[in-house]
Design a protein around this motif. Structure first.
Motif, PDB file in Angstrom:
ATOM      1  N   GLU A  53       0.821  -1.206   0.000  1.00  0.00           N
ATOM      2  CA  GLU A  53       0.000   0.000   0.000  1.00  0.00           C
ATOM      3  C   GLU A  53       0.856   1.258   0.000  1.00  0.00           C
ATOM      4  OE1 GLU A  53      -3.352   0.342  -0.509  1.00  0.00           O
ATOM      5  OE2 GLU A  53      -2.943  -1.729  -1.092  1.00  0.00           O
ATOM      6  N   THR A  54       1.993   1.195   0.663  1.00  0.00           N
ATOM      7  CA  THR A  54       2.917   2.336   0.630  1.00  0.00           C
ATOM      8  C   THR A  54       3.394   2.573  -0.794  1.00  0.00           C
ATOM      9  OG1 THR A  54       3.654   1.937   2.901  1.00  0.00           O
ATOM     10  CG2 THR A  54       5.101   3.245   1.506  1.00  0.00           C
ATOM     11  N   VAL A  55       3.788   1.502  -1.471  1.00  0.00           N
ATOM     12  CA  VAL A  55       4.271   1.608  -2.851  1.00  0.00           C
ATOM     13  C   VAL A  55       3.141   2.057  -3.775  1.00  0.00           C
ATOM     14  CG1 VAL A  55       5.159   0.269  -4.805  1.00  0.00           C
ATOM     15  CG2 VAL A  55       6.151  -0.036  -2.525  1.00  0.00           C
ATOM     16  N   ARG A  56       1.950   1.533  -3.558  1.00  0.00           N
ATOM     17  CA  ARG A  56       0.809   1.888  -4.408  1.00  0.00           C
ATOM     18  C   ARG A  56       0.506   3.393  -4.312  1.00  0.00           C
ATOM     19  NH1 ARG A  56      -3.313  -1.360  -6.390  1.00  0.00           N
ATOM     20  NH2 ARG A  56      -2.806  -3.044  -4.933  1.00  0.00           N
ATOM     21  N   ASN A  57       0.705   3.950  -3.135  1.00  0.00           N
ATOM     22  CA  ASN A  57       0.398   5.363  -2.895  1.00  0.00           C
ATOM     23  C   ASN A  57       1.642   6.242  -2.946  1.00  0.00           C
ATOM     24  OD1 ASN A  57      -2.644   5.559  -1.997  1.00  0.00           O
ATOM     25  ND2 ASN A  57      -1.835   3.704  -1.043  1.00  0.00           N
ATOM     26  N   TYR A  58       2.566   5.869  -3.789  1.00  0.00           N
ATOM     27  CA  TYR A  58       3.863   6.551  -3.845  1.00  0.00           C
ATOM     28  C   TYR A  58       3.742   8.055  -4.091  1.00  0.00           C
ATOM     29  CZ  TYR A  58       3.563   6.924  -8.946  1.00  0.00           C
ATOM     30  OH  TYR A  58       3.185   7.252 -10.216  1.00  0.00           O
ATOM     31  N   ARG A  59       2.697   8.481  -4.801  1.00  0.00           N
ATOM     32  CA  ARG A  59       2.563   9.905  -5.132  1.00  0.00           C
ATOM     33  C   ARG A  59       2.456  10.778  -3.886  1.00  0.00           C
ATOM     34  NH1 ARG A  59       1.293  10.992 -10.552  1.00  0.00           N
ATOM     35  NH2 ARG A  59       0.906   9.095 -11.788  1.00  0.00           N
ATOM     36  N   GLU A  60       1.999  10.186  -2.777  1.00  0.00           N
ATOM     37  CA  GLU A  60       1.876  10.951  -1.539  1.00  0.00           C
ATOM     38  C   GLU A  60       3.239  11.386  -1.004  1.00  0.00           C
ATOM     39  OE1 GLU A  60      -0.432   9.122   1.511  1.00  0.00           O
ATOM     40  OE2 GLU A  60      -2.036   8.511   0.141  1.00  0.00           O
ATOM     41  N   TYR A  61       4.291  10.706  -1.424  1.00  0.00           N
ATOM     42  CA  TYR A  61       5.609  10.960  -0.865  1.00  0.00           C
ATOM     43  C   TYR A  61       6.517  11.763  -1.791  1.00  0.00           C
ATOM     44  CZ  TYR A  61       3.616   7.117   1.771  1.00  0.00           C
ATOM     45  OH  TYR A  61       2.754   6.338   2.497  1.00  0.00           O
ATOM     46  N   LEU A  62       6.043  12.019  -2.999  1.00  0.00           N
ATOM     47  CA  LEU A  62       6.795  12.851  -3.941  1.00  0.00           C
ATOM     48  C   LEU A  62       6.712  14.311  -3.502  1.00  0.00           C
ATOM     49  CD1 LEU A  62       5.651  11.248  -7.326  1.00  0.00           C
ATOM     50  CD2 LEU A  62       7.903  11.061  -6.255  1.00  0.00           C
ATOM     51  N   PRO A  63       7.694  15.142  -3.864  1.00  0.00           N
ATOM     52  CA  PRO A  63       8.810  14.860  -4.778  1.00  0.00           C
ATOM     53  C   PRO A  63      10.060  14.315  -4.084  1.00  0.00           C
ATOM     54  CG  PRO A  63       8.793  17.177  -4.229  1.00  0.00           C
ATOM     55  CD  PRO A  63       7.604  16.571  -3.524  1.00  0.00           C
ATOM     56  N   GLU A  64      10.053  14.213  -2.750  1.00  0.00           N
ATOM     57  CA  GLU A  64      11.290  13.828  -2.065  1.00  0.00           C
ATOM     58  C   GLU A  64      11.557  12.339  -2.113  1.00  0.00           C
ATOM     59  OE1 GLU A  64      13.623  14.585   2.182  1.00  0.00           O
ATOM     60  OE2 GLU A  64      11.503  15.101   1.990  1.00  0.00           O
ATOM     61  N   TYR A  65      10.513  11.531  -1.946  1.00  0.00           N
ATOM     62  CA  TYR A  65      10.677  10.080  -1.826  1.00  0.00           C
ATOM     63  C   TYR A  65       9.896   9.346  -2.903  1.00  0.00           C
ATOM     64  CZ  TYR A  65      12.003  11.456   2.944  1.00  0.00           C
ATOM     65  OH  TYR A  65      12.588  12.047   4.031  1.00  0.00           O
ATOM     66  N   PHE A  66      10.445   8.201  -3.328  1.00  0.00           N
ATOM     67  CA  PHE A  66       9.734   7.296  -4.238  1.00  0.00           C
ATOM     68  C   PHE A  66       9.918   5.882  -3.687  1.00  0.00           C
ATOM     69  CE2 PHE A  66       8.001   7.274  -8.692  1.00  0.00           C
ATOM     70  CZ  PHE A  66       7.588   5.963  -8.688  1.00  0.00           C
ATOM     71  N   PRO A  67       8.928   5.347  -2.962  1.00  0.00           N
ATOM     72  CA  PRO A  67       9.056   3.994  -2.400  1.00  0.00           C
ATOM     73  C   PRO A  67       8.834   2.914  -3.453  1.00  0.00           C
ATOM     74  CG  PRO A  67       6.934   4.934  -1.807  1.00  0.00           C
ATOM     75  CD  PRO A  67       7.669   6.001  -2.552  1.00  0.00           C
ATOM     76  N   ILE A  68       9.689   1.896  -3.430  1.00  0.00           N
ATOM     77  CA  ILE A  68       9.562   0.769  -4.356  1.00  0.00           C
ATOM     78  C   ILE A  68       9.826  -0.528  -3.597  1.00  0.00           C
ATOM     79  CG2 ILE A  68      10.318   2.180  -6.311  1.00  0.00           C
ATOM     80  CD1 ILE A  68      13.019   0.706  -6.221  1.00  0.00           C
TER      81      ILE A  68
END
Length: 199
Positions: A150-165
């Motif tokens: 779910e963290t990866v699916r919602n990656y846009r919430e963490y941009l522009p600093e982080y991109f979880p994969i």
């Protein structure tokens, strides 16, 4: 230029980090801190800890996981290994040893000692790629979702600093088959961001 090495950059802090032996007594193969820092870096890859092969070669991501990671980033071996664009700053710098279900977790002593000081040496940094649960836990904290998926699916919430994969390990083949949206939707956006930074 040898694979695994960016243009030379020396700093007293890097010398201290390379010589770190704080948790030596807990490391089955002994300390061998593996990281890559340069003031020109724009993207830093923050993962769990080096695996056994990386420990033996002292080169991170020169393995099947690394090949998939470069595919996800949309970059060549030369762009990844031989330019000062991509930093490597795992949560644990040294191979922690093998556990029942894979490698052991990164040693807890490492991140508090080195993450912030070494990040400060990369003033042009624009993106932190958080590879796997340990990196996401350290940097996202309470902002994480209930699962890595779910963290990866919602990656846009963490941009522009982080991109979880997720981790690009071959062991994650089943995960990727069950979650095809990651390579269909997230990866193209990651490649777009990285391409923009390379330009």
């Amino acid at each position: 230029m040898a694979k695994g090495y960016t243009p030379t950059y020396e700093h007293p802090l890097l010398e201290r980090a390379r010589a770190c032996a704080v948790c030596a007594e807990h490391l089955p193969l002994g300390p061998n801190p593996i990281f890559r820092i340069h003031p020109e870096m724009k993207v830093v890859l923050i993962s769990q800890a080096p695996g056994r092969l990386a420990h033996l070669s002292s080169v991170a991501w020169d393995d099947p996981s690394g090949r998939r990671l470069r595919e996800w980033l949309g970059v060549t071996d030369a762009e990844f290994f031989q330019t000062p664009t991509f930093g490597i700053l795992p949560i644990g710098f040294c191979y922690p040893g093998k556990g029942k279900g894979g490698d052991l977790p990164p040693r807890p002593e490492c991140a508090p000692l080195w993450q912030d000081p070494l990040l400060s040496l990369m003033p042009k940094l624009e993106l932190k790629v958080l590879v796997g649960a340990y990196a996401q836990a350290h940097y996202l904290g309470d902002r994480r979702k209930k699962s890595l998926t779910e963290t990866v699916r919602n990656y846009r919430e963490y941009l522009p600093e982080y991109f979880p994969i997720p981790h690009p390990s071959p062991r994650n083949r089943i995960y990727l088959r069950r979650n095809p949206w990651f390579e269909e939707l997230n990866v193209p956006h990651l490649q777009e961001i990285v391409a923009g930074l390379l330009d």
